[in-house]
Design an enzyme around this catalytic site. Structure first.
Site, PDB file in Angstrom:
ATOM      1  CB  VAL A 120      -0.965   0.004   1.214  1.00  0.00           C
ATOM      2  CG1 VAL A 120      -1.849   1.247   1.197  1.00  0.00           C
ATOM      3  CG2 VAL A 120      -1.825  -1.254   1.213  1.00  0.00           C
ATOM      4  NE  ARG A 138       9.861  -5.098   8.124  1.00  0.00           N
ATOM      5  CZ  ARG A 138       8.875  -5.957   8.312  1.00  0.00           C
ATOM      6  NH1 ARG A 138       8.781  -6.601   9.438  1.00  0.00           N
ATOM      7  NH2 ARG A 138       7.984  -6.187   7.379  1.00  0.00           N
ATOM      8  CD  GLU A 191     -13.261   5.577   2.648  1.00  0.00           C
ATOM      9  OE1 GLU A 191     -13.769   4.442   2.685  1.00  0.00           O
ATOM     10  OE2 GLU A 191     -13.919   6.619   2.839  1.00  0.00           O
ATOM     11  CB  ILE A 249     -15.289   0.267  -1.644  1.00  0.00           C
ATOM     12  CG1 ILE A 249     -15.080  -0.929  -2.572  1.00  0.00           C
ATOM     13  CG2 ILE A 249     -16.736   0.756  -1.696  1.00  0.00           C
ATOM     14  CD1 ILE A 249     -15.906  -2.155  -2.206  1.00  0.00           C
ATOM     15  CG  ASP A 284      -9.464  -8.726   6.876  1.00  0.00           C
ATOM     16  OD1 ASP A 284      -8.583  -7.881   7.100  1.00  0.00           O
ATOM     17  OD2 ASP A 284     -10.219  -8.677   5.887  1.00  0.00           O
ATOM     18  CE  LYS A 334     -10.860  -5.568   5.488  1.00  0.00           C
ATOM     19  NZ  LYS A 334     -10.692  -6.587   4.448  1.00  0.00           N
TER      20      LYS A 334
HETATM   21  N1  HSE Z   1      -6.822  -9.680   3.491  1.00  0.00           N
HETATM   22  C1  HSE Z   1      -7.836  -8.769   3.047  1.00  0.00           C
HETATM   23  C2  HSE Z   1      -8.779  -9.483   2.087  1.00  0.00           C
HETATM   24  C3  HSE Z   1      -7.297  -7.573   2.314  1.00  0.00           C
HETATM   25  O1  HSE Z   1      -8.553 -10.629   1.705  1.00  0.00           O
HETATM   26  O2  HSE Z   1      -9.764  -8.873   1.724  1.00  0.00           O
HETATM   27  C4  HSE Z   1      -7.005  -6.390   3.128  1.00  0.00           C
HETATM   28  O3  HSE Z   1      -8.017  -6.003   3.980  1.00  0.00           O
END
Ligand code: HSE
Length: 436
Positions: free
Chosen positions: A14, A45, A129, A136, A201, A205
């Site tokens: 990113v 790093r 964001e 998105i 994950d 979100k």
């Molecule tokens: N690992 C996440 C995904 C991507 O597979 O959507 C970053 O949030």
């Protein structure tokens, strides 16, 4: 006006995308922001790798503290991820009066309340964001575009890795383990894909979206999280025969009793647009009382899609840097002193519909026994599928779809069904949402 100075923490996928897009579109971005935006420092790093990406007047350092303590840096962009070093550097940046942009969903979902409080005390902005659904602009949509609405619910495909796996399982009839290996070979899933496949994950979100939609503090620890590791190809196939697709959905709903906050594999009617989001793409469906349903679709990960969101935040901050803090958009869309204490409901109190699969003896009275138990718990059957037993088999699968009921009712009914002599093994339970 003098350029706004940005320091990047991390120059991975990113970070390099952010650097490249900002450089490529600098003229257009400056016309939008009203000021030049310059990345003047990066903390990395691997210095040699960084030198290949950043050229010109960018100072490359290996200690993030040098960025967050540098007097010339206006905005710190945190792209390290995780909770330890990233949290420490973000809090130091805030304490030093710097605005922060972060793509770190775990940080915001788990420590958002602490980070926002610190930022409010210092009068600086924290924008995130890129933490939800990559490219998105869903945070902007929820926080600003839909601000007139009482948001009723959100349902999102917010993890690309698992959506890729489920798409391949359905399309090619493969099992979970086989497709996971493919996803890893293609670079979609991490070498350790636990956060993706266990739904963590997506829950990070979802937690963030729920806070912005309903004006509640971030409460990741209250989210119900179930990944796709136990999902069987058989259920994907049966769901399809009944006109449904199975997606890993993040669902948050407001009811009078509280807020539902849950991530789990979910049957959704195949005719819904969101059911047809395939591969590694993301989509978020938002139901507002005034606008109705709106759907946001796009790439949920990747270098430049995520950079698109990071830079949007940098531009927002650039425009608002000189505004009084109280005239800026609140971190969680609602004024900090107007957050609600509506409780997050445990999964047992959630209302939804269910898919139940059970293996039964194919003999008279079995179906009657099962439906009698469901009736005792006031669970109404919406559809049913029974397969003929395979050659030489005396047992078969029965699949039932129920109307809406409360999770604790279904669990109690399942315990009773599993105790029937004619039922073999466990009943498979999946949740179903009509999304209408
Ligand atoms: N690992 C996440 C995904 C991507 O597979 O959507 C970053 O949030």
């Amino acid at each position: 006006m003098k350029p706004i100075k940005v320091g990047l923490l991390g120059l991975g996928t990113v970070g390099s995308g952010t650097f490249n897009v900002l450089k490529r579109n600098q003229e257009e971005i400056m016309r939008r922001a009203g000021r030049a935006i310059e990345i003047t420092m990066v903390a990395v790093r691997n210095v040699e790798r960084a030198k290949e990406i950043v050229k010109g007047d960018v100072e490359i350092v290996t200690d993030g503290n040098l960025v967050v303590n540098h007097p010339d840096i206006d905005i710190v962009v945190e792209l390290i991820g995780g909770n330890d070093i990233a949290k420490d550097l973000v809090l130091k940046a805030i304490a030093n009066g710097k605005h922060v942009v972060t793509a770190n969903k775990a940080l915001i979902a788990k420590h958002g309340n602490e980070v926002f409080k610190a930022a409010q005390d210092k009068g600086v902005m924290v924008a995130f964001e890129a933490a939800v659904a990559g490219g998105i602009p869903i945070i902007k949509a929820l926080r600003e575009g839909l601000t007139a609405n009482r948001i009723q619910w959100i349902a999102g495909i917010i993890n690309g890795t698992t959506n890729f796996i489920l798409s391949e399982m359905r399309d090619k009839g493969l099992d979970f383990a086989t497709v996971l290996k493919q996803a890893q070979a293609l670079g979609y899933a991490e070498a350790d894909p636990t956060f993706d496949i266990e739904g963590i994950d997506a829950a990070h979100k979802l937690t963030i979206m729920a806070s912005i939609a309903f004006g509640i503090p971030t409460q990741f620890d209250k989210a119900y999280i179930e990944g796709i590791t136990k999902l069987e190809a058989t259920d994907i196939e049966y769901a399809e025969q009944l006109g449904y697709r199975i997606k890993l959905l993040g669902i948050t709903k407001r009811s009078e009793a509280g807020i539902e906050l849950r991530v789990h594999p979910t049957l959704i009617p195949e005719k819904r647009l969101i059911a047809n989001v395939e591969g590694a793409m993301n989509a978020v469906l938002v139901q507002g009382d005034a606008v109705g349903a709106t759907l946001y679709y796009g790439k949920g990960a990747g270098s430049e899609p995520t950079a698109s969101s990071v830079i949007a935040d940098v531009v927002d901050i650039t425009r608002l840097a000189t505004a009084d803090p109280e005239h800026r958009v609140p971190y969680l869309a609602f004024q900090p002193n107007a957050l609600s204490d509506l409780k997050v409901l445990p999964i047992s109190e959630v209302f939804t519909s269910y898919y139940l699969r059970m293996r039964v003896e194919d003999k008279p009275g079995v179906l009657a026994d099962v439906t009698k138990i469901l009736a005792e718990f006031s669970i109404s059957i919406d559809a049913m599928l029974q397969k003929e037993p395979a050659e030489g088999e005396s047992r078969t699968d029965i699949i039932m779809l129920t109307h809406q009921t409360q999770e604790k009712n279904v669990d109690a009914a399942i315990t009773r069904i599993e105790a029937l002599a004619s039922v073999t093994g466990k009943v498979t339970k999946l949740r179903l949402e009509e999304l209408s």
